[in-house]
Motif scaffolding. Structure first.
Motif, PDB file in Angstrom:
ATOM      1  N   TYR A 124      14.627  -0.695  16.104  1.00 31.63           N
ATOM      2  CA  TYR A 124      13.229  -1.066  15.828  1.00 31.63           C
ATOM      3  C   TYR A 124      12.683  -0.413  14.561  1.00 31.63           C
ATOM      4  O   TYR A 124      11.499  -0.443  14.306  1.00 31.63           O
ATOM      5  N   ASP A 125      13.558   0.150  13.731  1.00 30.64           N
ATOM      6  CA  ASP A 125      13.072   0.811  12.521  1.00 30.64           C
ATOM      7  C   ASP A 125      12.424  -0.168  11.557  1.00 30.64           C
ATOM      8  O   ASP A 125      12.785  -1.352  11.507  1.00 30.64           O
ATOM      9  N   LEU A 126      11.475   0.318  10.796  1.00 34.59           N
ATOM     10  CA  LEU A 126      10.867  -0.461   9.714  1.00 34.59           C
ATOM     11  C   LEU A 126      10.525   0.554   8.626  1.00 34.59           C
ATOM     12  O   LEU A 126       9.426   1.108   8.587  1.00 34.59           O
ATOM     13  N   LEU A 127      11.495   0.819   7.790  1.00 36.49           N
ATOM     14  CA  LEU A 127      11.415   1.955   6.866  1.00 36.49           C
ATOM     15  C   LEU A 127      11.555   1.541   5.408  1.00 36.49           C
ATOM     16  O   LEU A 127      12.292   0.615   5.079  1.00 36.49           O
ATOM     17  N   LEU A 141      12.463   7.881  -0.050  1.00 34.54           N
ATOM     18  CA  LEU A 141      11.220   8.007   0.720  1.00 34.54           C
ATOM     19  C   LEU A 141      11.489   8.179   2.217  1.00 34.54           C
ATOM     20  O   LEU A 141      10.916   9.042   2.864  1.00 34.54           O
ATOM     21  N   GLU A 142      12.311   7.308   2.779  1.00 35.74           N
ATOM     22  CA  GLU A 142      12.620   7.323   4.221  1.00 35.74           C
ATOM     23  C   GLU A 142      11.333   7.419   5.050  1.00 35.74           C
ATOM     24  O   GLU A 142      11.215   8.288   5.927  1.00 35.74           O
ATOM     25  N   GLN A 143      10.388   6.573   4.721  1.00 32.87           N
ATOM     26  CA  GLN A 143       9.113   6.626   5.437  1.00 32.87           C
ATOM     27  C   GLN A 143       8.816   5.263   6.058  1.00 32.87           C
ATOM     28  O   GLN A 143       9.271   4.232   5.575  1.00 32.87           O
ATOM     29  N   PRO A 144       8.034   5.263   7.138  1.00 33.50           N
ATOM     30  CA  PRO A 144       7.724   3.976   7.777  1.00 33.50           C
ATOM     31  C   PRO A 144       6.905   3.069   6.862  1.00 33.50           C
ATOM     32  O   PRO A 144       6.003   3.526   6.164  1.00 33.50           O
ATOM     33  N   VAL A 145       7.230   1.783   6.886  1.00 32.15           N
ATOM     34  CA  VAL A 145       6.438   0.806   6.123  1.00 32.15           C
ATOM     35  C   VAL A 145       5.002   0.806   6.624  1.00 32.15           C
ATOM     36  O   VAL A 145       4.065   0.705   5.844  1.00 32.15           O
ATOM     37  N   LEU A 146       4.860   0.926   7.938  1.00 35.46           N
ATOM     38  CA  LEU A 146       3.527   0.815   8.538  1.00 35.46           C
ATOM     39  C   LEU A 146       2.822   2.165   8.651  1.00 35.46           C
ATOM     40  O   LEU A 146       1.983   2.351   9.526  1.00 35.46           O
ATOM     41  N   ASP A 190      10.965  -1.418  -9.721  1.00 29.91           N
ATOM     42  CA  ASP A 190      11.959  -2.482  -9.894  1.00 29.91           C
ATOM     43  C   ASP A 190      12.602  -2.887  -8.579  1.00 29.91           C
ATOM     44  O   ASP A 190      12.968  -4.051  -8.388  1.00 29.91           O
ATOM     45  N   LEU A 191      12.776  -1.923  -7.694  1.00 30.97           N
ATOM     46  CA  LEU A 191      13.533  -2.205  -6.469  1.00 30.97           C
ATOM     47  C   LEU A 191      12.942  -1.415  -5.310  1.00 30.97           C
ATOM     48  O   LEU A 191      12.597  -0.236  -5.471  1.00 30.97           O
ATOM     49  N   ILE A 192      12.813  -2.088  -4.183  1.00 28.71           N
ATOM     50  CA  ILE A 192      12.353  -1.426  -2.956  1.00 28.71           C
ATOM     51  C   ILE A 192      13.412  -1.678  -1.897  1.00 28.71           C
ATOM     52  O   ILE A 192      13.671  -2.839  -1.536  1.00 28.71           O
ATOM     53  N   GLN A 193      14.040  -0.597  -1.438  1.00 27.24           N
ATOM     54  CA  GLN A 193      15.109  -0.743  -0.437  1.00 27.24           C
ATOM     55  C   GLN A 193      14.519  -0.465   0.939  1.00 27.24           C
ATOM     56  O   GLN A 193      13.962   0.613   1.172  1.00 27.24           O
ATOM     57  N   LEU A 194      14.651  -1.441   1.812  1.00 25.96           N
ATOM     58  CA  LEU A 194      14.086  -1.345   3.156  1.00 25.96           C
ATOM     59  C   LEU A 194      15.186  -1.301   4.205  1.00 25.96           C
ATOM     60  O   LEU A 194      16.251  -1.891   4.021  1.00 25.96           O
ATOM     61  N   ILE A 195      14.895  -0.607   5.298  1.00 26.00           N
ATOM     62  CA  ILE A 195      15.764  -0.642   6.473  1.00 26.00           C
ATOM     63  C   ILE A 195      14.948  -1.271   7.587  1.00 26.00           C
ATOM     64  O   ILE A 195      13.878  -0.758   7.949  1.00 26.00           O
ATOM     65  N   ILE A 196      15.432  -2.390   8.113  1.00 22.07           N
ATOM     66  CA  ILE A 196      14.675  -3.119   9.129  1.00 22.07           C
ATOM     67  C   ILE A 196      15.559  -3.354  10.348  1.00 22.07           C
ATOM     68  O   ILE A 196      16.609  -4.003  10.254  1.00 22.07           O
ATOM     69  N   GLY A 197      15.113  -2.838  11.477  1.00 22.04           N
ATOM     70  CA  GLY A 197      15.840  -3.040  12.725  1.00 22.04           C
ATOM     71  C   GLY A 197      15.741  -4.482  13.183  1.00 22.04           C
ATOM     72  O   GLY A 197      14.714  -5.143  12.990  1.00 22.04           O
ATOM     73  N   HIS A 198      16.828  -4.952  13.800  1.00 18.17           N
ATOM     74  CA  HIS A 198      16.870  -6.360  14.210  1.00 18.17           C
ATOM     75  C   HIS A 198      15.778  -6.686  15.231  1.00 18.17           C
ATOM     76  O   HIS A 198      15.292  -7.820  15.277  1.00 18.17           O
ATOM     77  N   LEU A 224       0.830  -1.210   0.000  1.00 18.11           N
ATOM     78  CA  LEU A 224       0.000   0.000   0.000  1.00 18.11           C
ATOM     79  C   LEU A 224       0.860   1.254   0.000  1.00 18.11           C
ATOM     80  O   LEU A 224       0.581   2.215  -0.731  1.00 18.11           O
ATOM     81  N   ALA A 225       1.915   1.247   0.802  1.00 20.92           N
ATOM     82  CA  ALA A 225       2.773   2.426   0.907  1.00 20.92           C
ATOM     83  C   ALA A 225       3.509   2.684  -0.408  1.00 20.92           C
ATOM     84  O   ALA A 225       3.610   3.837  -0.856  1.00 20.92           O
TER      85      ALA A 225
END
Lengths: 83, 217
Positions: free
Chosen positions: A70-73, B5-10, A27-35, A12-13
């Motif tokens: 705890y990031d989920l970006l 973007l640097e925006q939250p997934v949620l 084509d590509l979605i780069q995510l930052i996910i905290g452990h 959705l985002a």
């Protein structure tokens, strides 16, 4: 499996961002996910591949950068502008 | 073409949670999000609490299927709404927002959201609650906090339920509470038994103090 819920929100985002920025293909979605999120990258890719809207994200793949916390970006998306 | 973007997934859920939170504040309504594994005793705890509290407590019940929990709460005389997720393993803020339309919030002193029984997924989704309460039964084992850290790390209080069973279990209570405090050093840990009523007065007092802005223990 919280990766399914996260993948739903991710789709959705990215859809909203694509519309806002005039992208017709992702084509590509780069995510930052905290452990601390305890997200399994393979499970997230699996869930994303099942749920991703087509044709917009047909070829989209996830690239996940892990880090402490705890990031989920969504850091960045790459794609082609609308024709 | 790259777009930073640097925006939250949620962000979608976060926006819905903010809207819920604003709605609760307009009604001056404290809201508890109860999180636990299936069978830890959330509904039974609520039944016991509803029987003795003077607060007008409303409940949103979350389950994959059935209205069994809502029926139990309704029998206590409380306003209750059942959400059936039909597969989703957690509640999200949008589901809660829809459920709120079926409650008379002005006739409540407190709202409890009993989340889907699950120690993993609910922790990731803000519902707009004031307090997040994690329940754990000693029958589940002393290792569960360490194995499921998000549900304990971000709790505002932990309720150890079914403590009337302690004499029959080989549960090392010090190890259990130690594993919780390793994740969340200052979290209040309250011991309750819905069967005997032990600890329920302490729970009510802790909640009263916390909601009035008082001490956290």
């Amino acid at each position: 499996m919280h990766e399914v819920g996260i993948a739903q929100e991710l789709c959705l985002a990215v859809e909203a961002a694509a519309a806002e920025h005039g992208l017709g293909r992702i084509d590509l979605i780069q995510l930052i996910i905290g452990h601390e999120r305890l997200v399994c990258p393979e499970a997230l890719q699996f869930a994303f591949d099942l749920l991703k809207p087509r044709p917009l994200m047909q070829e989209a793949r996830l690239q996940i950068q892990g880090r402490p916390g705890y990031d989920l970006l969504i850091d960045q998306i790459e794609g082609e502008p609308c024709a | 073409m790259r777009v930073k973007l640097e925006q939250p997934v949620l962000q979608g859920n976060d926006a819905a949670a903010r809207a819920n939170r604003e709605r609760f504040e307009r009604h001056r309504l404290p809201v508890l999000n109860l999180i636990s594994s299936p069978g830890a005793g959330k509904t039974t705890f609520l039944e016991r609490w509803l029987a003795q509290t003077e607060l007008r407590v409303g409940v949103i019940e979350g389950d994959l299927a059935t209205s069994l929990d809502a029926e139990r709460i309704a029998a206590c005389g409380a306003q209750v709404v059942q959400i059936n997720t039909h597969g989703a393993c957690h509640l999200d803020a949008t589901m809660v927002a829809r459920a709120l339309d079926h409650l008379d919030l002005d006739r409540l002193d407190c709202l409890v959201i009993e989340n889907v029984g699950n120690l993993v997924c609910p922790a990731a989704f803000d519902l707009g609650e004031s307090l997040r309460i994690t329940l754990l039964s000693p029958t589940e084992g002393e290792d569960k906090p360490a194995k499921y850290p998000p549900s304990f790390r971000r709790a505002d209080a932990v309720l150890l339920t079914k403590i009337d069973l302690l004499p029959y279990l080989g549960c090392d209570l010090d190890r259990l509470t130690g594993s919780i405090q390793a994740l969340n050093p200052d979290v209040p840990i309250l011991y309750v038994s819905a069967q005997t009523g032990e600890g329920m007065a302490e729970w009510s007092e802790w909640l009263r103090q916390r909601l009035s802005g008082g001490g956290s223990t």
